[in-house]
Scaffold this active site. Structure first.
Site, PDB file in Angstrom:
ATOM      1  N   TYR A 184       0.850  -1.193   0.000  1.00  0.00           N
ATOM      2  CA  TYR A 184       0.000   0.000   0.000  1.00  0.00           C
ATOM      3  C   TYR A 184       0.888   1.246   0.000  1.00  0.00           C
ATOM      4  O   TYR A 184       1.705   1.435   0.911  1.00  0.00           O
ATOM      5  CB  TYR A 184      -0.929  -0.023   1.220  1.00  0.00           C
TER       6      TYR A 184
ATOM      7  N   HIS B 173      -4.303   5.355  -3.068  1.00  0.00           N
ATOM      8  CA  HIS B 173      -5.440   6.245  -3.265  1.00  0.00           C
ATOM      9  C   HIS B 173      -4.971   7.545  -3.892  1.00  0.00           C
ATOM     10  O   HIS B 173      -3.870   8.017  -3.590  1.00  0.00           O
ATOM     11  CB  HIS B 173      -6.119   6.569  -1.930  1.00  0.00           C
TER      12      HIS B 173
HETATM   13  C1  LIG Z   1       2.600  12.714  -9.477  1.00  0.00           C
HETATM   14  C2  LIG Z   1       4.037  13.071  -9.170  1.00  0.00           C
HETATM   15  C3  LIG Z   1       4.486  12.246  -7.963  1.00  0.00           C
HETATM   16  C4  LIG Z   1       4.919  12.714 -10.374  1.00  0.00           C
HETATM   17  O1  LIG Z   1       6.288  12.992 -10.034  1.00  0.00           O
HETATM   18  P1  LIG Z   1       7.412  13.241 -11.137  1.00  0.00           P
HETATM   19  O2  LIG Z   1       8.721  13.131 -10.468  1.00  0.00           O
HETATM   20  O3  LIG Z   1       7.109  14.457 -11.898  1.00  0.00           O
HETATM   21  O4  LIG Z   1       7.187  11.970 -12.058  1.00  0.00           O
HETATM   22  P2  LIG Z   1       8.175  11.457 -13.215  1.00  0.00           P
HETATM   23  O5  LIG Z   1       9.079  12.558 -13.632  1.00  0.00           O
HETATM   24  O6  LIG Z   1       8.776  10.183 -12.778  1.00  0.00           O
HETATM   25  O7  LIG Z   1       7.163  11.160 -14.352  1.00  0.00           O
HETATM   26  C5  LIG Z   1       6.349  12.234 -14.821  1.00  0.00           C
HETATM   27  C6  LIG Z   1       6.532  12.391 -16.269  1.00  0.00           C
HETATM   28  O8  LIG Z   1       7.768  12.987 -16.593  1.00  0.00           O
HETATM   29  C7  LIG Z   1       8.408  12.199 -17.609  1.00  0.00           C
HETATM   30  N1  LIG Z   1       9.834  12.259 -17.448  1.00  0.00           N
HETATM   31  C8  LIG Z   1      10.628  11.350 -16.882  1.00  0.00           C
HETATM   32  N2  LIG Z   1      11.914  11.720 -16.992  1.00  0.00           N
HETATM   33  C9  LIG Z   1      11.900  12.915 -17.599  1.00  0.00           C
HETATM   34  C10 LIG Z   1      12.898  13.801 -17.999  1.00  0.00           C
HETATM   35  N3  LIG Z   1      14.190  13.517 -17.812  1.00  0.00           N
HETATM   36  N4  LIG Z   1      12.541  14.964 -18.576  1.00  0.00           N
HETATM   37  C11 LIG Z   1      11.234  15.244 -18.798  1.00  0.00           C
HETATM   38  N5  LIG Z   1      10.232  14.414 -18.472  1.00  0.00           N
HETATM   39  C12 LIG Z   1      10.567  13.263 -17.883  1.00  0.00           C
HETATM   40  C13 LIG Z   1       7.922  10.833 -17.382  1.00  0.00           C
HETATM   41  O9  LIG Z   1       8.030  10.081 -18.579  1.00  0.00           O
HETATM   42  C14 LIG Z   1       6.527  11.076 -16.979  1.00  0.00           C
HETATM   43  O10 LIG Z   1       5.713  11.236 -18.072  1.00  0.00           O
HETATM   44  P3  LIG Z   1       4.764  10.062 -18.519  1.00  0.00           P
HETATM   45  O11 LIG Z   1       3.793   9.812 -17.377  1.00  0.00           O
HETATM   46  O12 LIG Z   1       4.149  10.640 -19.712  1.00  0.00           O
HETATM   47  O13 LIG Z   1       5.650   8.880 -18.744  1.00  0.00           O
HETATM   48  C15 LIG Z   1       4.213  14.587  -8.904  1.00  0.00           C
HETATM   49  O14 LIG Z   1       3.514  15.310  -9.884  1.00  0.00           O
HETATM   50  C16 LIG Z   1       3.734  15.041  -7.521  1.00  0.00           C
HETATM   51  O15 LIG Z   1       4.494  15.004  -6.556  1.00  0.00           O
HETATM   52  N6  LIG Z   1       2.473  15.502  -7.388  1.00  0.00           N
HETATM   53  C17 LIG Z   1       1.960  16.011  -6.094  1.00  0.00           C
HETATM   54  C18 LIG Z   1       1.760  14.887  -5.099  1.00  0.00           C
HETATM   55  C19 LIG Z   1       0.829  13.834  -5.652  1.00  0.00           C
HETATM   56  O16 LIG Z   1      -0.179  14.166  -6.235  1.00  0.00           O
HETATM   57  N7  LIG Z   1       1.184  12.530  -5.442  1.00  0.00           N
HETATM   58  C20 LIG Z   1       0.399  11.430  -5.972  1.00  0.00           C
HETATM   59  C21 LIG Z   1      -0.687  10.997  -5.052  1.00  0.00           C
HETATM   60  S1  LIG Z   1      -0.065   9.942  -3.754  1.00  0.00           S
END
Ligand SMILES: CC(C)(COP(=O)(O)OP(=O)(O)OC[C@H]1O[C@@H](n2cnc3c(N)ncnc32)[C@H](O)[C@@H]1OP(=O)(O)O)[C@@H](O)C(=O)NCCC(=O)NCCS
Length: 169
Positions: free
Chosen positions: A110, A151
């Site tokens: 989880y 979630h």
């Molecule tokens: C959702 C969340 C965790 C994603 O984090 P992130 O570090 O941006 O995620 P990643 O970079 O691993 O992936 C996001 C996208 O960037 C892309 N990406 C990865 N490496 C990259 C790079 N070097 N350059 C540009 N984009 C890249 C990924 O491919 C991904 O795109 P895709 O989904 O189309 O494949 C972030 O937006 C966040 O913290 N949101 C607020 C908290 C939240 O809502 N958490 C989730 C609920 S628990």
């Protein structure tokens, strides 16, 4: 305040494709008690939920949690906190989205929290944290986990897309 949330569960039959992180100096490590104030500040920025202090104490001290920090130059910029528990200990609504073939004894992973600081998003940090966690679950020493559940707010489209692209349904 109540929020619409949905449960997402990973389809373990599909292949994962996780991009490599683009930040060379990024490190992953487990949380420790002195991280509590920093973790609390970050969670308050990322999530519209106020967690009790005991929750922060728990995730920074209790080895029951898989609590991972992504750090850049000593600063925490990403977090993943997860735990393993039997299906019988999950909420009824969560049990209902899992495959009916699973029994009450089945171990479920989880994910309580996954977040990355705003200015570091899109660099693959969340993917790296998730990949590390899923790698831990498939390692031999971990109890056999049959599904991973989390979630997410129904309004959090970025996170929903993130998980769906990583085989969560
Ligand atoms: C959702 C969340 C965790 C994603 O984090 P992130 O570090 O941006 O995620 P990643 O970079 O691993 O992936 C996001 C996208 O960037 C892309 N990406 C990865 N490496 C990259 C790079 N070097 N350059 C540009 N984009 C890249 C990924 O491919 C991904 O795109 P895709 O989904 O189309 O494949 C972030 O937006 C966040 O913290 N949101 C607020 C908290 C939240 O809502 N958490 C989730 C609920 S628990």
């Amino acid at each position: 305040m109540s929020h619409n949330i949905k449960g997402l569960v990973q389809d373990s039959s599909s292949k994962q494709c996780v991009p490599l992180c683009s930040l060379a100096d990024l490190k992953l490590r487990f949380l420790c008690p002195s991280d509590l104030p920093e973790v609390k500040t970050l969670c308050r920025q990322w999530f519209p939920i106020e967690y009790p202090d005991v929750w922060y104490e728990d995730i920074t001290t209790n080895p029951h949690f898989y609590a991972l920090a992504a750090t850049l130059h000593m600063q925490i910029i990403g977090l993943l906190v997860a735990e393993t528990k039997p299906l019988s200990k999950m909420n009824k609504e969560d049990q209902d989205i899992l495959p009916p073939s699973l029994t009450g004894q089945t171990q479920i992973g989880y994910i309580l929290t996954l977040g990355v600081s705003d200015s570091f998003r899109g660099h693959g940090i969340a993917s790296l944290l998730l990949d590390n966690y899923l790698g831990h679950l498939t390692a031999h020493e971990s109890p056999q986990v049959q599904a991973v559940l989390l979630h997410v707010l129904t309004t959090n489209q970025r996170a929903i897309t993130f998980y769906q692209r990583r085989n969560f349904v």
